[in-house]
Design a protein around this motif. Sequence first.
Motif, PDB file in Angstrom:
ATOM      1  N   ILE A  75      -0.141   2.955   1.763  1.00  0.00           N
ATOM      2  CA  ILE A  75      -0.704   1.658   2.157  1.00  0.00           C
ATOM      3  C   ILE A  75      -0.208   0.599   1.177  1.00  0.00           C
ATOM      4  O   ILE A  75      -0.419   0.706  -0.035  1.00  0.00           O
ATOM      5  N   VAL A  76       0.447  -0.397   1.721  1.00  0.00           N
ATOM      6  CA  VAL A  76       0.936  -1.510   0.914  1.00  0.00           C
ATOM      7  C   VAL A  76       0.109  -2.744   1.265  1.00  0.00           C
ATOM      8  O   VAL A  76      -0.014  -3.105   2.434  1.00  0.00           O
ATOM      9  N   ALA A  77      -0.489  -3.369   0.241  1.00  0.00           N
ATOM     10  CA  ALA A  77      -1.280  -4.579   0.453  1.00  0.00           C
ATOM     11  C   ALA A  77      -0.660  -5.715  -0.370  1.00  0.00           C
ATOM     12  O   ALA A  77      -0.291  -5.530  -1.535  1.00  0.00           O
ATOM     13  N   LEU A  78      -0.544  -6.852   0.241  1.00  0.00           N
ATOM     14  CA  LEU A  78       0.067  -8.005  -0.437  1.00  0.00           C
ATOM     15  C   LEU A  78      -0.734  -9.251  -0.068  1.00  0.00           C
ATOM     16  O   LEU A  78      -0.950  -9.539   1.106  1.00  0.00           O
ATOM     17  N   PHE A  94       0.672 -20.301  -8.401  1.00  0.00           N
ATOM     18  CA  PHE A  94       0.630 -19.303  -7.341  1.00  0.00           C
ATOM     19  C   PHE A  94      -0.180 -18.079  -7.773  1.00  0.00           C
ATOM     20  O   PHE A  94      -0.208 -17.711  -8.952  1.00  0.00           O
ATOM     21  N   ILE A  95      -0.813 -17.418  -6.763  1.00  0.00           N
ATOM     22  CA  ILE A  95      -1.540 -16.160  -6.983  1.00  0.00           C
ATOM     23  C   ILE A  95      -0.858 -15.067  -6.169  1.00  0.00           C
ATOM     24  O   ILE A  95      -0.613 -15.232  -4.972  1.00  0.00           O
ATOM     25  N   ILE A  96      -0.564 -13.967  -6.814  1.00  0.00           N
ATOM     26  CA  ILE A  96      -0.011 -12.792  -6.129  1.00  0.00           C
ATOM     27  C   ILE A  96      -0.877 -11.588  -6.481  1.00  0.00           C
ATOM     28  O   ILE A  96      -1.080 -11.286  -7.661  1.00  0.00           O
ATOM     29  N   ASP A  97      -1.400 -10.935  -5.452  1.00  0.00           N
ATOM     30  CA  ASP A  97      -2.233  -9.742  -5.644  1.00  0.00           C
ATOM     31  C   ASP A  97      -1.673  -8.655  -4.731  1.00  0.00           C
ATOM     32  O   ASP A  97      -1.781  -8.741  -3.493  1.00  0.00           O
ATOM     33  N   SER A  98      -1.044  -7.619  -5.275  1.00  0.00           N
ATOM     34  CA  SER A  98      -0.399  -6.588  -4.469  1.00  0.00           C
ATOM     35  C   SER A  98      -0.848  -5.216  -4.943  1.00  0.00           C
ATOM     36  O   SER A  98      -1.247  -5.033  -6.094  1.00  0.00           O
ATOM     37  N   SER A  99      -0.761  -4.236  -4.003  1.00  0.00           N
ATOM     38  CA  SER A  99      -1.157  -2.876  -4.370  1.00  0.00           C
ATOM     39  C   SER A  99      -0.419  -1.875  -3.475  1.00  0.00           C
ATOM     40  O   SER A  99      -0.023  -2.188  -2.359  1.00  0.00           O
ATOM     41  N   LEU A 100      -0.295  -0.671  -3.992  1.00  0.00           N
ATOM     42  CA  LEU A 100       0.289   0.454  -3.262  1.00  0.00           C
ATOM     43  C   LEU A 100      -0.611   1.657  -3.499  1.00  0.00           C
ATOM     44  O   LEU A 100      -0.897   2.011  -4.643  1.00  0.00           O
ATOM     45  N   SER A 101      -1.074   2.284  -2.397  1.00  0.00           N
ATOM     46  CA  SER A 101      -2.013   3.400  -2.553  1.00  0.00           C
ATOM     47  C   SER A 101      -1.702   4.490  -1.536  1.00  0.00           C
ATOM     48  O   SER A 101      -1.105   4.239  -0.488  1.00  0.00           O
ATOM     49  N   LYS A 102      -2.137   5.693  -1.861  1.00  0.00           N
ATOM     50  CA  LYS A 102      -1.935   6.828  -0.959  1.00  0.00           C
ATOM     51  C   LYS A 102      -2.993   7.876  -1.232  1.00  0.00           C
ATOM     52  O   LYS A 102      -3.337   8.150  -2.381  1.00  0.00           O
ATOM     53  N   THR A 109      -6.785  13.866  -3.344  1.00  0.00           N
ATOM     54  CA  THR A 109      -6.352  13.091  -4.513  1.00  0.00           C
ATOM     55  C   THR A 109      -5.863  11.727  -4.055  1.00  0.00           C
ATOM     56  O   THR A 109      -5.083  11.633  -3.103  1.00  0.00           O
ATOM     57  N   GLY A 110      -6.345  10.687  -4.727  1.00  0.00           N
ATOM     58  CA  GLY A 110      -5.919   9.339  -4.398  1.00  0.00           C
ATOM     59  C   GLY A 110      -5.145   8.709  -5.535  1.00  0.00           C
ATOM     60  O   GLY A 110      -5.552   8.810  -6.700  1.00  0.00           O
ATOM     61  N   LEU A 111      -4.023   8.088  -5.222  1.00  0.00           N
ATOM     62  CA  LEU A 111      -3.216   7.375  -6.203  1.00  0.00           C
ATOM     63  C   LEU A 111      -3.148   5.905  -5.823  1.00  0.00           C
ATOM     64  O   LEU A 111      -3.108   5.566  -4.638  1.00  0.00           O
ATOM     65  N   SER A 112      -3.133   5.020  -6.857  1.00  0.00           N
ATOM     66  CA  SER A 112      -3.037   3.587  -6.573  1.00  0.00           C
ATOM     67  C   SER A 112      -2.261   2.892  -7.695  1.00  0.00           C
ATOM     68  O   SER A 112      -2.329   3.295  -8.865  1.00  0.00           O
ATOM     69  N   LEU A 113      -1.545   1.877  -7.307  1.00  0.00           N
ATOM     70  CA  LEU A 113      -0.804   1.052  -8.249  1.00  0.00           C
ATOM     71  C   LEU A 113      -0.966  -0.397  -7.793  1.00  0.00           C
ATOM     72  O   LEU A 113      -0.704  -0.719  -6.635  1.00  0.00           O
ATOM     73  N   LEU A 133      -2.525   1.448 -12.991  1.00  0.00           N
ATOM     74  CA  LEU A 133      -2.226   2.716 -12.332  1.00  0.00           C
ATOM     75  C   LEU A 133      -3.486   3.562 -12.381  1.00  0.00           C
ATOM     76  O   LEU A 133      -4.073   3.750 -13.455  1.00  0.00           O
ATOM     77  N   GLY A 134      -3.932   4.052 -11.188  1.00  0.00           N
ATOM     78  CA  GLY A 134      -5.173   4.817 -11.136  1.00  0.00           C
ATOM     79  C   GLY A 134      -5.036   6.094 -10.331  1.00  0.00           C
ATOM     80  O   GLY A 134      -4.177   6.223  -9.455  1.00  0.00           O
ATOM     81  N   VAL A 135      -5.893   7.071 -10.609  1.00  0.00           N
ATOM     82  CA  VAL A 135      -5.937   8.330  -9.880  1.00  0.00           C
ATOM     83  C   VAL A 135      -7.399   8.740  -9.712  1.00  0.00           C
ATOM     84  O   VAL A 135      -8.207   8.553 -10.617  1.00  0.00           O
ATOM     85  N   GLU A 136      -7.736   9.271  -8.526  1.00  0.00           N
ATOM     86  CA  GLU A 136      -9.090   9.752  -8.247  1.00  0.00           C
ATOM     87  C   GLU A 136      -9.012  11.161  -7.679  1.00  0.00           C
ATOM     88  O   GLU A 136      -8.085  11.495  -6.934  1.00  0.00           O
TER      89      GLU A 136
END
Length: 477
Positions: A75-78, A94-102, A109-113, A133-136
């Motif tokens: 999942i890519v969020a921008l 400018f504001i930039i808020d982005s993430s990549l998760s799976k 197991t969940g990973l996110s950046l 960088l996170g892991v659950e």
Amino acid sequence: MTGHYLRILFLFTSLFCTGTLSAQEASSGETASTVVTLDAFIEAVRGNSHFEEILIDELSLVYNEILNIPYSDWIVALKGGYSLQYEEDMTHGFIIDSSLSKLFPESATGLSLSYKLSPSVSPMAQYSSNVTLGVEQAIVKNAFGKTNTMKKEIAGIEREIARYQIVEAYEDYCAALLALYYQWYSGYGNVLNARQSLDDSRTLLKNVEEKFSFKVASTNDVNKSRLQVLSKREALMKAEQDYEEKTIRVAEAMGKMRGPAGFRPEWRTLDIDISEYDKKTETFIEESRTSGILDRLAAVNRINKAIAMDDLLPSATLYATCSVSGNDRLFYPNTQHDIRAGIDIKLPFPRTQGAASYKIKELNLEKNIVSSGNKLLLLERDLRILLREMAFQKEMIGLAGEKIKLAEAIVKEEEKNYRNGKTDLNNLISAVNTLESNRYAQNNYAVLLHLSYIEWLRLTDSLVNEKTDIELEKTNE
């Protein structure tokens, strides 16, 4: 273009041996016509759109299985925008808020950046940035993907059940088509018998009229003979009407509604040892698709019960994050590091809905076990009744054959006696009608035996069969 093929074998075709009706056909004076064998009929109807409608369901099975498994895509969020803040000093940018998760369903197991860039409130820099960088990891409820694994297993079983159901639908349609073929033959046999009877009645009328010319037969005998001929003509017209209607239905099934007319069925004599089928009834039931479906339904209910039990557990997740933040777009200067680890626990209380769900799944499993046993008992009952019917029909075919031989001998003797004036016309007509009735009876019982055998194959899931599995083959053009 995407195509699909369902590999299915017709098993019953090898169980029939070809017979002939040459004697009846020769006596009927029937014009030449194209013979449609059972194999040719099957081959023609396999391309019918009704089959395509049934088999196209196979295409959706793969996708239905995917839908039943927890979401696992990247999942890519921008998110972007422009910010303007001011108190004593004005800050904007400018504001930039982005993430990549799976999510990895197999292990839960969940990973996110994530990366965030926003205007800085510090006069030292225009922007501040942060990357995390996170892991659950689930460790109690759905521990290490236990529930997800069970859901995936259910999806696979449900796919097998759906495949079986497609074959069941295919088999039911095949049984209906085969019944149509043999009903068509029944109509054809009735036409042959009606023609034979009409020929016999005309021969009798000719003999009576000859005797009448010699003043041996009475006018009443001539009228009786003529009435007999008219009755047989009426019976033939009805038989031909019924046969023509069945022929139209067969032509539609074969896709030959607008093709050339003039084709007829081929008879195949059924040769089976019913006693052997009676011995193997229990084996047929255990190896049938019906038994396989019931076993898989029980497996689904057992897994659902285990999932409901897992749902009663508290949600506990281990987590760890590592963050880097600082000024400007790449965290420099004023770089800061933040490492965190811990556990997140959620405990529903008093869990009434979860307990109710578990109890329902438990009751469903108990009901499934009882229901499956009852269905197999009913299946065995129906098979044993069907075997008795098939044995009866075989005996009746034999009896009808013996009665036909005796009736033919009686007709010959009555004809001789009538010519010699030893009996009246009523006895001869009665003997002819008895012969005709036995011919019809033999034809009808022969068709009933074939229909019963088709039903036996259908109930034991032996009418059509998968070689190993229903193969879904795709080609892209």
